[in-house]
Design an enzyme around this catalytic site. Structure first.
Site, PDB file in Angstrom:
ATOM      1  CG  PHE A  79      -1.929   1.229   1.366  1.00 23.58           C
ATOM      2  CD1 PHE A  79      -3.091   0.698   0.699  1.00 23.58           C
ATOM      3  CD2 PHE A  79      -1.466   2.122   2.025  1.00 23.58           C
ATOM      4  CE1 PHE A  79      -4.312   1.603   0.399  1.00 23.58           C
ATOM      5  CE2 PHE A  79      -2.820   3.134   1.819  1.00 23.58           C
ATOM      6  CZ  PHE A  79      -3.862   2.907   1.357  1.00 23.58           C
ATOM      7  CG  ASP A 104      -0.653  -2.357   7.001  1.00 25.93           C
ATOM      8  OD1 ASP A 104      -1.941  -2.478   7.628  1.00 25.93           O
ATOM      9  OD2 ASP A 104      -0.427  -1.064   6.743  1.00 25.93           O
ATOM     10  CE1 TYR A 151      -9.540   3.725   6.144  1.00 28.75           C
ATOM     11  CE2 TYR A 151      -8.437   4.818   8.250  1.00 28.75           C
ATOM     12  CZ  TYR A 151      -8.523   4.315   6.809  1.00 28.75           C
ATOM     13  OH  TYR A 151      -7.434   4.785   6.304  1.00 28.75           O
ATOM     14  CE  LYS A 152      -8.292   0.646   4.675  1.00 28.95           C
ATOM     15  NZ  LYS A 152      -6.661   0.271   4.667  1.00 28.95           N
ATOM     16  NE  ARG A 209     -10.558  -1.674  -3.128  1.00 34.27           N
ATOM     17  CZ  ARG A 209      -9.645  -1.247  -2.009  1.00 34.27           C
ATOM     18  NH1 ARG A 209      -8.702  -1.776  -1.689  1.00 34.27           N
ATOM     19  NH2 ARG A 209     -10.245  -0.139  -1.555  1.00 34.27           N
TER      20      ARG A 209
END
Ligand SMILES: *Cc1c(COP(=O)(O)O)cnc(C)c1O
Length: 414
Positions: A128, A199, A224-225, A373
């Site tokens: 990322f 991560d 927040y995911k 996605r």
């Protein structure tokens, strides 16, 4: 080709789904099929009432006394200890704080201190971007003393040598959903004397993680995911017990001091994970995050994984079956065990197609250069949602509705 699935099959799966009770715990808009919980989880109903109470009672009425009276000061530890239960860590090894990016900076710097005779950070070039940028920034800041090696996914082990201090990897790839074998990678990295930093941003809450079973050294992750902590929710970080005594991070703010309210002019780190704190935490954001974490803790991780794998397989089969002639190429690993909780397809018109889907209430997202996605959050998605999503995809492709100039204008956030 004969259809493998019918809508009735999916209705039956929903009726038999032991996780379906969780859907009602979320505020999901009507007429939306939300396949983007891997980017921003939806609002837990409990967070709505909790936030109202924190605002009105704790902040509004009790003002500054709430730091003690309502335990605000302990929230980073308390919520960290809860998150520990989701990632196979001990409660004293995890703390909720800051953003994933900032926590990466702290832990990469701490890793270099823990391996003072080594000077290389190894990471995957498709990691990322913020994971790469933070490592680049840290290396630049430390001048010639530190080297960053960004290598291809299949060259990670080849890049290790006696100079490698830390290997920083994302467990589930944000673009493709490809998942590393955490236990195997950790063991191989440690066999070279390096530390392993994971991560977990696309893992926690969606795929089982057992950091201590794998012997991981360090980890960060996003709130927040799949943890449904709200936009910009605090992140978390993990330092294995064996490293806590020597752990030293550079953002030596007062909240990580041994005695913040002694107002001592000299920094003295707190014992344990509290040293990972920097400044004053956002209480409203932590209160919302705690509601998301509490929900995730109520669900059996084995059931979550099973449903997520079923959903992935089903979605691939439905897209192949019903949209097979429209040029979607699976970008995620074929084998369900090798992927996280998302399915991605490449398509040259991916951006416009995704905008057309979103305009029709099917919300996924687009990742440059050509990836559509779709994330599957087993807590609130139904199997019939997948049927509905593929129905809309088929309609958008068959009608050519995606081919509209309005869908080609790129917004700031994709
Ligand atoms: C979402 C995500 C982040 C987010 O970092 P922020 O500091 O919250 O912006 C970091 N790393 C990975 C792998 C992610 O998926």
């Amino acid at each position: 080709m004969t259809a493998q699935f019918t809508r009735a099959d999916l209705d039956r799966r929903d009726a038999a789904d032991p996780l379906r009770v969780f859907r009602d715990a979320f505020q999901l808009p009507e007429n939306v099929i939300y396949l983007d919980g891997n980017s921003l989880g939806p609002l837990p109903k409990a967070a709505q009432t909790r936030l109202q109470d924190v605002v009105e009672t704790e902040w509004g009425a009790d003002l500054i006394t709430s730091w003690n009276k309502h335990g605000w000061i302990d929230m980073p530890q308390r919520i960290g200890a809860k998150i520990a239960g989701l990632i196979g860590a001990a409660p004293h090894e995890v703390i909720a704080a800051d953003s994933t990016s900032i926590n990466l900076f702290k832990l990469l710097a701490a890793a270099l201190r823990l391996r003072p005779d080594r000077r290389v950070i190894v990471t995957e070039e498709t990691n990322f971007p913020t994971d790469l940028y933070i490592a680049q920034g840290l290396a630049r800041h430390l001048g010639g003393d530190v080297e960053l090696r960004m290598v291809a996914r299949d060259k990670i082990l080849d890049a290790l040598d006696v100079d490698t201090a830390v290997v920083s990897l994302t467990h589930v790839d944000y673009r493709t959903g490809a998942m590393h074998d955490m236990a195997d990678m950790t063991a191989q990295v440690q066999a070279e004397g390096a530390l392993m930093l994971w991560d977990l941003s696309h893992s926690a809450g969606a795929v089982p993680v057992d950091l201590n079973d794998c012997g991981a050294d360090l980890a960060v992750g996003c709130g927040y995911k799949y943890l449904n902590g709200g936009p910009g929710a605090p992140a978390y970080l993990f330092v294995a017990d064996k490293h806590l005594a020597a752990f030293e991070q550079p953002l030596s703010g007062w909240m990580g001091h041994a005695a913040p309210f002694a107002f001592d002019p000299d920094y003295r780190p707190a014992d344990g994970i509290a040293q990972a704190l920097c400044g004053t935490p956002s209480i409203l954001a932590l209160a919302a995050l705690e509601c998301g974490v509490d929900l995730a803790l109520k669900a059996d991780p084995a059931l979550i994984r099973r449903k997520s794998m079923h959903m992935g397989e089903l979605f691939v089969a439905l897209v192949e079956e019903r949209c097979g002639e429209h040029g979607f190429a699976l970008a995620s690993p074929e084998v369900p065990e090798h992927r996280g909780s998302q399915i991605c397809f490449r398509h040259p018109e991916g951006y416009a197609i995704m905008q057309a889907l979103i305009a029709r209430g099917v919300i996924g997202d687009f990742r440059a250069p050509d990836i559509l996605r779709f994330g599957f959050a087993p807590l609130y998605l139904c199997y019939t949602d997948l049927w509905g999503a593929v129905d809309v995809l088929r309609d958008v492709m068959e009608s050519g509705a995606w081919d509209d100039p309005a869908y080609r204008t790129k917004a700031t956030v994709t």
